[in-house]
Design an enzyme around this catalytic site. Structure first.
Site, PDB file in Angstrom:
ATOM      1  N   GLY A 258       0.838  -1.198   0.000  1.00  0.00           N
ATOM      2  CA  GLY A 258       0.000   0.000   0.000  1.00  0.00           C
ATOM      3  C   GLY A 258       0.871   1.246   0.000  1.00  0.00           C
ATOM      4  O   GLY A 258       2.074   1.200  -0.307  1.00  0.00           O
ATOM      5  N   GLU A 259       0.269   2.330   0.423  1.00  0.00           N
ATOM      6  CA  GLU A 259       0.913   3.638   0.416  1.00  0.00           C
ATOM      7  C   GLU A 259       2.305   3.632   1.061  1.00  0.00           C
ATOM      8  O   GLU A 259       3.272   4.122   0.487  1.00  0.00           O
ATOM      9  CB  GLU A 259      -0.023   4.560   1.195  1.00  0.00           C
ATOM     10  N   GLY A 260       2.406   3.030   2.256  1.00  0.00           N
ATOM     11  CA  GLY A 260       3.674   3.039   2.992  1.00  0.00           C
ATOM     12  C   GLY A 260       4.754   2.269   2.265  1.00  0.00           C
ATOM     13  O   GLY A 260       5.886   2.763   2.083  1.00  0.00           O
ATOM     14  N   THR A 261       4.423   1.056   1.808  1.00  0.00           N
ATOM     15  CA  THR A 261       5.394   0.205   1.105  1.00  0.00           C
ATOM     16  C   THR A 261       5.862   0.879  -0.184  1.00  0.00           C
ATOM     17  O   THR A 261       7.053   0.864  -0.520  1.00  0.00           O
ATOM     18  CB  THR A 261       4.732  -1.158   0.763  1.00  0.00           C
TER      19      THR A 261
ATOM     20  N   ASP B 232      -8.445  -1.209   1.614  1.00  0.00           N
ATOM     21  CA  ASP B 232      -9.083   0.104   1.793  1.00  0.00           C
ATOM     22  C   ASP B 232      -9.460   0.769   0.467  1.00  0.00           C
ATOM     23  O   ASP B 232     -10.296   1.663   0.448  1.00  0.00           O
ATOM     24  CB  ASP B 232      -8.147   1.055   2.559  1.00  0.00           C
TER      25      ASP B 232
ATOM     26  N   ARG C  80     -33.628  -4.438  17.141  1.00  0.00           N
ATOM     27  CA  ARG C  80     -32.461  -3.729  17.683  1.00  0.00           C
ATOM     28  C   ARG C  80     -31.819  -2.804  16.650  1.00  0.00           C
ATOM     29  O   ARG C  80     -32.052  -2.935  15.447  1.00  0.00           O
ATOM     30  CB  ARG C  80     -31.383  -4.760  18.077  1.00  0.00           C
TER      31      ARG C  80
ATOM     32  N   GLN D 228     -11.945  -9.060   7.548  1.00  0.00           N
ATOM     33  CA  GLN D 228     -12.009  -8.444   6.213  1.00  0.00           C
ATOM     34  C   GLN D 228     -10.734  -8.683   5.410  1.00  0.00           C
ATOM     35  O   GLN D 228     -10.713  -8.490   4.196  1.00  0.00           O
ATOM     36  CB  GLN D 228     -12.212  -6.924   6.343  1.00  0.00           C
ATOM     37  N   ARG D 229      -9.664  -9.026   6.092  1.00  0.00           N
ATOM     38  CA  ARG D 229      -8.366  -9.178   5.408  1.00  0.00           C
ATOM     39  C   ARG D 229      -7.931 -10.615   5.231  1.00  0.00           C
ATOM     40  O   ARG D 229      -7.166 -10.935   4.321  1.00  0.00           O
ATOM     41  CB  ARG D 229      -7.282  -8.459   6.222  1.00  0.00           C
TER      42      ARG D 229
HETATM   43  O1  F6P Z   1      -4.808  -0.626   5.536  1.00  0.00           O
HETATM   44  C1  F6P Z   1      -5.440  -1.831   5.791  1.00  0.00           C
HETATM   45  C2  F6P Z   1      -5.967  -1.885   7.190  1.00  0.00           C
HETATM   46  O2  F6P Z   1      -6.625  -3.118   7.354  1.00  0.00           O
HETATM   47  C3  F6P Z   1      -6.861  -0.717   7.589  1.00  0.00           C
HETATM   48  O3  F6P Z   1      -8.150  -0.837   7.058  1.00  0.00           O
HETATM   49  C4  F6P Z   1      -6.764  -0.775   9.092  1.00  0.00           C
HETATM   50  O4  F6P Z   1      -6.991   0.496   9.673  1.00  0.00           O
HETATM   51  C5  F6P Z   1      -5.350  -1.194   9.313  1.00  0.00           C
HETATM   52  O5  F6P Z   1      -4.908  -1.820   8.118  1.00  0.00           O
HETATM   53  C6  F6P Z   1      -5.151  -2.125  10.474  1.00  0.00           C
HETATM   54  O6  F6P Z   1      -3.848  -2.530  10.467  1.00  0.00           O
HETATM   55  P1  F6P Z   1      -3.154  -3.504  11.522  1.00  0.00           P
HETATM   56  O7  F6P Z   1      -4.193  -4.161  12.338  1.00  0.00           O
HETATM   57  O8  F6P Z   1      -2.394  -4.468  10.669  1.00  0.00           O
HETATM   58  O9  F6P Z   1      -2.277  -2.616  12.330  1.00  0.00           O
END
Ligand code: F6P
Length: 374
Positions: free
Chosen positions: A114-117, A139, A174, A281-282
């Site tokens: 992602g952005e950082g890498t 994201d 609810r 989600q991941r």
């Molecule tokens: O960028 C992906 C992501 O899953 C974000 O949606 C979330 O805020 C973050 O990474 C969580 O990262 P970690 O739990 O790996 O620190």
């Protein structure tokens, strides 16, 4: 032409990483006769006592449907330090990494992240080392590409969660709040909210008011729908408020879902529950789209390297894979357009974003009452 390239995965994992690794290896070996070295645990694998693994078509066999990354990953590692709350690059490890790449005989790099890498990869490029980036993130917040792999699978999972919350919310009358990921963008919340029939979608791009949420819940009650499903992006904020962190120092977002649950329960008297979907989600297998996109990105990245491109990232634009400068890829975060088509569609079908009436996103909330009995 390079005789040996390296490949690494960095940042949070995303479904489709193994598809991209497999495509890089198969294309590099099968199409261009290059050797492939896998660098383990992101850029950490080329520091100190290096950690690498030889990759061939056999070693990537069977990984296409697997979640995670066979190479391992790290969120920040030694290249980025948090200084005064900001990710900051340090010079030393890059020099060390470049020396190690030389020792390992790695002549070019495919960096998947992602952005950082990609920002770290750009530092290598700036020092003259050939590198091509491959974007990934659930994201979907990278500006230069229309989609990143991982996103579609994350939406599938969030949509299924909303479907499941629907039946329990309806049974108990609810309010259910589903907190989803997305950092400071609302892509996962918006797309899954529309696909999973949420009643309220809260995204960072449209600050919400608790009064508007309550108004919607009560309007639904009045029209005979005695339950409400809310999907909230982890980075969503209340008007005039700030984003919530479960770990402020590490800037890990979280907590907004439970805050909304508590306040809505207090303000409406309705039983409310919060579910944080988190890393579900991941993790796990990528869907068909993410396998396809990861594969296409991986193969195109190697083709770009082989044709002499460097300092670029592969990106999806208008249905085709193109390359864009890494500097452009990392420059901006892609936000949901607040007056975009999907937001408009969501509003048209009665979904609330709970913006305060007086704000420029001013709304709505009368939908249930208007359509009552129709
Ligand atoms: O960028 C992906 C992501 O899953 C974000 O949606 C979330 O805020 C973050 O990474 C969580 O990262 P970690 O739990 O790996 O620190």
């Amino acid at each position: 032409m390079y005789s040996q390239i390296g490949i690494l995965t960095g940042g949070g994992d995303a479904p489709g990483l193994n598809a991209a690794i497999r495509a890089v290896v198969r294309t590099a070996i099968g199409e261009f006769g290059m050797k492939c070295i896998g660098i383990e645990d992101s850029f950490e694998g080329i520091l100190g006592e290096t950690h690498t693994v030889k990759l061939n078509t056999k070693s990537v066999s069977g990984i296409l449907p697997r979640g995670g990354t066979i190479l391992g990953t790290r969120n920040r590692g030694s290249f980025v330090k948090m200084i005064n709350g900001k990710p900051t690059f340090t010079e030393m490890p890059i020099a060390e990494a470049l020396a190690n790449l030389d020792i390992l005989g790695i002549e070019a790099l495919v960096a998947i992240g992602g952005e950082g890498t990609l920002a770290i990869a750009e530092q290598f490029h700036k020092r003259g080392f050939p590198v091509i980036g491959v974007p990934k993130t659930i994201d979907n917040d990278l500006a230069a590409t229309e989609l990143t792999f991982g996103f579609m699978t994350a939406i599938d999972i969030a949509t299924e969660a909303l479907d499941r919350l629907h039946t329990t919310a309806a049974s108990h009358d609810r309010v259910m709040v589903l907190e989803v990921m997305g950092r400071n963008t609302g892509w996962i919340a918006l797309h899954s909210g529309v696909a999973g029939s949420a009643d309220i979608i809260l995204i960072p791009e449209i600050p919400f008011s608790l009064d508007s949420i309550v108004e919607k819940v009560l309007a639904r009650e009045k029209s005979g729908s005695r339950f409400t499903n809310i999907v909230v992006a982890e980075g969503a904020t209340e008007v005039g408020g700030a984003e919530m962190y479960k770990d402020a120092e590490e800037m890990r977002l979280g907590g907004i879902g439970d805050y909304i649950r508590r306040r809505v329960e207090e303000m409406t008297g309705k039983e409310s529950r919060c579910v944080v979907l988190g890393h579900l989600q991941r993790g796990g297998s990528p869907n068909a789209f993410d396998r396809m996109l990861g594969t296409n990105f991986g193969a195109c990245a190697v083709r770009a390297l082989a044709s002499g491109e460097t300092g670029k990232m592969v990106a999806l634009q208008a249905g085709s894979i193109v390359t864009v400068p890494l500097s452009e890829a990392c420059a901006n975060i892609k936000n949901v357009a607040v007056d975009g088509q999907l937001v408009r569609t969501a509003r048209d079908i009665g979904i609330s974003f709970s913006a305060p009436k007086a704000s420029r996103f001013g709304e709505e909330a009368t939908f249930e009452v208007r359509t009552q009995g129709s």
